[in-house]
Design a protein around this motif. Structure first.
Motif, PDB file in Angstrom:
ATOM      1  N   ALA A 160      -2.791  25.336  -1.193  1.00 16.64           N
ATOM      2  CA  ALA A 160      -3.782  24.830  -2.298  1.00 16.64           C
ATOM      3  C   ALA A 160      -4.822  23.944  -1.783  1.00 16.64           C
ATOM      4  N   PRO A 161      -5.992  23.960  -2.497  1.00 15.65           N
ATOM      5  CA  PRO A 161      -7.015  22.763  -1.859  1.00 15.65           C
ATOM      6  C   PRO A 161      -6.735  21.449  -2.253  1.00 15.65           C
ATOM      7  N   ILE A 162      -7.059  20.429  -1.294  1.00 18.16           N
ATOM      8  CA  ILE A 162      -6.687  19.018  -1.715  1.00 18.16           C
ATOM      9  C   ILE A 162      -7.920  18.528  -2.646  1.00 18.16           C
TER      10      ILE A 162
ATOM     11  N   ARG B 285       0.704  -1.401  -0.001  1.00 12.84           N
ATOM     12  CA  ARG B 285       0.010  -0.092   0.064  1.00 12.84           C
ATOM     13  C   ARG B 285       0.682   1.386   0.082  1.00 12.84           C
ATOM     14  N   ALA B 286       0.454   2.313  -0.677  1.00  6.55           N
ATOM     15  CA  ALA B 286       0.871   3.404  -0.929  1.00  6.55           C
ATOM     16  C   ALA B 286       0.004   4.578  -0.823  1.00  6.55           C
ATOM     17  N   HIS B 287       0.180   5.644  -0.202  1.00  9.88           N
ATOM     18  CA  HIS B 287      -0.692   6.839  -0.002  1.00  9.88           C
ATOM     19  C   HIS B 287      -0.235   7.843  -1.059  1.00  9.88           C
ATOM     20  N   SER B 288      -1.186   8.788  -1.522  1.00 10.75           N
ATOM     21  CA  SER B 288      -0.984   9.912  -2.217  1.00 10.75           C
ATOM     22  C   SER B 288      -1.925  11.038  -2.223  1.00 10.75           C
ATOM     23  N   VAL B 289      -1.835  12.049  -2.550  1.00 12.45           N
ATOM     24  CA  VAL B 289      -2.806  13.185  -2.643  1.00 12.45           C
ATOM     25  C   VAL B 289      -2.604  14.025  -3.961  1.00 12.45           C
ATOM     26  N   VAL B 290      -3.568  14.641  -4.259  1.00  5.77           N
ATOM     27  CA  VAL B 290      -3.891  15.421  -5.442  1.00  5.77           C
ATOM     28  C   VAL B 290      -3.906  17.023  -4.803  1.00  5.77           C
ATOM     29  N   PHE B 291      -3.344  17.707  -5.181  1.00 12.67           N
ATOM     30  CA  PHE B 291      -3.583  19.153  -5.012  1.00 12.67           C
ATOM     31  C   PHE B 291      -4.195  19.911  -6.207  1.00 12.67           C
TER      32      PHE B 291
ATOM     33  N   GLU C 120      -3.589  20.251 -11.865  1.00 10.59           N
ATOM     34  CA  GLU C 120      -3.236  19.430 -10.502  1.00 10.59           C
ATOM     35  C   GLU C 120      -1.797  19.210 -10.312  1.00 10.59           C
ATOM     36  N   VAL C 121      -1.612  18.928  -9.031  1.00  8.76           N
ATOM     37  CA  VAL C 121      -0.245  18.515  -8.753  1.00  8.76           C
ATOM     38  C   VAL C 121      -0.465  17.161  -8.113  1.00  8.76           C
ATOM     39  N   TYR C 122       0.181  16.156  -8.358  1.00 11.01           N
ATOM     40  CA  TYR C 122      -0.025  14.953  -7.670  1.00 11.01           C
ATOM     41  C   TYR C 122       1.409  14.650  -6.763  1.00 11.01           C
TER      42      TYR C 122
ATOM     43  N   ILE D  72       6.652  14.678  -6.059  1.00 10.45           N
ATOM     44  CA  ILE D  72       5.642  15.731  -6.396  1.00 10.45           C
ATOM     45  C   ILE D  72       5.731  15.811  -7.826  1.00 10.45           C
ATOM     46  N   TYR D  73       4.541  15.735  -8.607  1.00  8.91           N
ATOM     47  CA  TYR D  73       4.509  15.938 -10.171  1.00  8.91           C
ATOM     48  C   TYR D  73       3.599  16.687 -10.559  1.00  8.91           C
ATOM     49  N   ALA D  74       3.738  17.968 -11.079  1.00  4.88           N
ATOM     50  CA  ALA D  74       3.042  18.896 -11.545  1.00  4.88           C
ATOM     51  C   ALA D  74       2.254  18.121 -12.928  1.00  4.88           C
ATOM     52  N   ARG D  75       0.955  18.299 -12.963  1.00  6.74           N
ATOM     53  CA  ARG D  75      -0.043  17.559 -14.063  1.00  6.74           C
ATOM     54  C   ARG D  75      -0.674  18.934 -14.771  1.00  6.74           C
TER      55      ARG D  75
END
Length: 451
Positions: free
Chosen positions: A374-376, A276-282, A330-332, A323-326
């Motif tokens: 930034a909002p999540i 398992r791995a967690h992530s967020v999107v800004f 979006e930023v992942y 951190i990856y800008a999309r």
């Protein structure tokens, strides 16, 4: 029987992630594919891209691994984007990539401003080092844990980083905290690009369906049937999760097990399991960079959400979020893997630990005030499919098994999106040509492990 005469085939693909959908796509594009006699069915237990393929970062890179797959897949990504408008359809683009080392000063710093080279070097006195060691020992005694890195960069990739300066347009990082910046950027050798993984995977499914592939959702596979001599596949049984009924697909000639971390549940000999791995999107529109971080935090620094509950920081030492800008605002960002919860039966039952996501947000906010404000848009978790041998992560398994018509395409860990197109194309060649023609992937042969 004349081997030159096309024979009917019913190919069942287990799994609707990036490996399953790209396999279906390339099967329907293979020169030998004849829709009238070749039937392709994807069986997916939940929905397309519901697991890691929908929650991954989407990074694609020439510095990824394994090297026998990467160049082909990187090229195929570019070709797919050109052919199907991938820039608009699934966010395909090139982007900068680098690794930074940053230090947060006590009480949120008053760190020295970065000099012209984008670096800060500050030596600690012997007394300071001794104090830090004592504090570190106390933290360890308090039960905090070391940050665990995701297996994104191998040693070969790390060796390709070269010392550079923090790019001027990487303005969503607080340059005053950056001590070092190393760029991954040798054209033709270390190029980096990206796709939006959910959009890419669902697009592959749509394009395969347009050419005749059938997709059955909420179809949780329970068993793969063999012929009387147990030498070849013959059927696939699954539970229709909508009705609860058990159904069987008969007359199957080929089964491709591309079930990600669930592959080991169906074929235990593969030893493919989930982590398992967690992530967020800004929700943030920033310049296109993928940034690997190494953030040193003051030993007494505690994220606000934990301080409010009277808790300590979870991690001791440095933290290393990616951190990856999309495109599309979006930023992942992804955090560390954790082995705390076993793999559930299906992707829709994956549990997300909000506290881990909140930690990730807090760590990133220390070096990026822009993202901190930034909002999540999403907090999420998924399981990476890992091929494990003797406690060590191994390369993915791609190819045939000891049973005729039974194929495996799984265990891609962090690089499933990157290596999906090559895997799909090679699987189409195995099935229709009897061998892999586009790349030599003998090292990934499942039969090497008696699968």
């Amino acid at each position: 029987m004349d081997s030159r005469v096309p024979q009917p085939r019913h190919i069942v693909i287990i799994g609707g992630g990036v490996i399953g959908t790209t396999t279906a796509y390339y099967l329907t594009r293979h020169p030998s594919f004849i829709p009238a006699i070749h039937h392709i069915t994807i069986l997916e237990a939940t929905s397309i891209a519901s697991a890691a393929s929908g929650k991954a970062g989407g990074l694609i890179a020439l510095w990824a691994y394994p090297t026998c797959l990467v160049p082909l897949s990187y090229r195929l990504h570019a070709e797919l984007a050109d052919e199907h408008g991938g820039a608009d359809r699934w966010g395909y683009r090139r982007l900068g990539c680098g690794q930074l080392t940053a230090s947060l000063k006590k009480n949120n710093g008053k760190s020295k401003l970065a000099n012209a080279s984008g670096k800060i070097k500050k030596e600690s006195s012997p007394n300071q080092v001794n104090q830090q060691q004592q504090q570190q020992q106390k933290i360890q005694q308090d039960g905090q844990q070391e940050w665990q890195k995701l297996p994104k960069q191998d040693k070969a990739a790390a060796s390709l980083l070269h010392e550079s300066v923090l790019p001027a347009d990487l303005d969503w990082i607080n340059a005053s905290l950056v001590r070092e910046y190393d760029e991954m950027g040798l054209p033709g050798y270390t190029e980096t690009a990206q796709v939006h993984p959910y959009q890419f995977t669902t697009s592959m499914a749509t394009l395969a369906r347009e050419r005749g592939a059938e997709i059955r959702l909420s179809a949780q596979v329970t068993s793969i049937g063999l012929n009387k001599s147990e030498s070849a596949v013959s059927s696939v049984s699954y539970v229709d999760r909508t009705s609860g009924a058990t159904r069987t697909v008969e007359g199957v000639t080929d089964v491709v097990v591309a079930a990600g971390p669930w592959t080991g549940r169906l074929l235990p000999k593969t030893k493919v399991e989930g982590l398992r791995a967690h992530s967020v999107v800004f929700a943030a529109d920033v310049s296109p960079y993928a940034v690997f971080t190494n953030i040193a935090l003051p030993l007494d620094w505690v994220p606000a959400h934990r301080a409010a509950r009277g808790e300590r920081r979870t991690h001791r030492g440095n933290v290393d979020p990616e951190i990856y800008a999309r495109p599309g605002g979006e930023v992942y960002a992804c955090g560390e893997p954790d082995p705390n919860l076993p793999l559930p039966d299906t992707a829709d039952l994956v549990q997300c630990d909000d506290a881990q996501c909140d930690d990730l947000v807090a760590y990133i906010a220390t070096v990026s005030p822009v993202l901190g404000a930034a909002p999540i848009a999403a907090r999420q978790a998924c399981y990476l499919p890992r091929h494990m041998r003797q406690g060590q992560e191994s390369a993915p398994l791609i190819g045939g098994t000891g049973v005729r018509g039974l194929w495996v395409a799984s265990g891609h860990t962090c690089w499933g999106i990157q290596n999906g197109p090559a895997t799909g194309k090679l699987m189409s060649e195995f099935i229709f040509d009897g061998e892999a023609k586009s790349a030599d992937i003998a090292e990934l042969d499942p039969r090497k492990f008696k699968v």
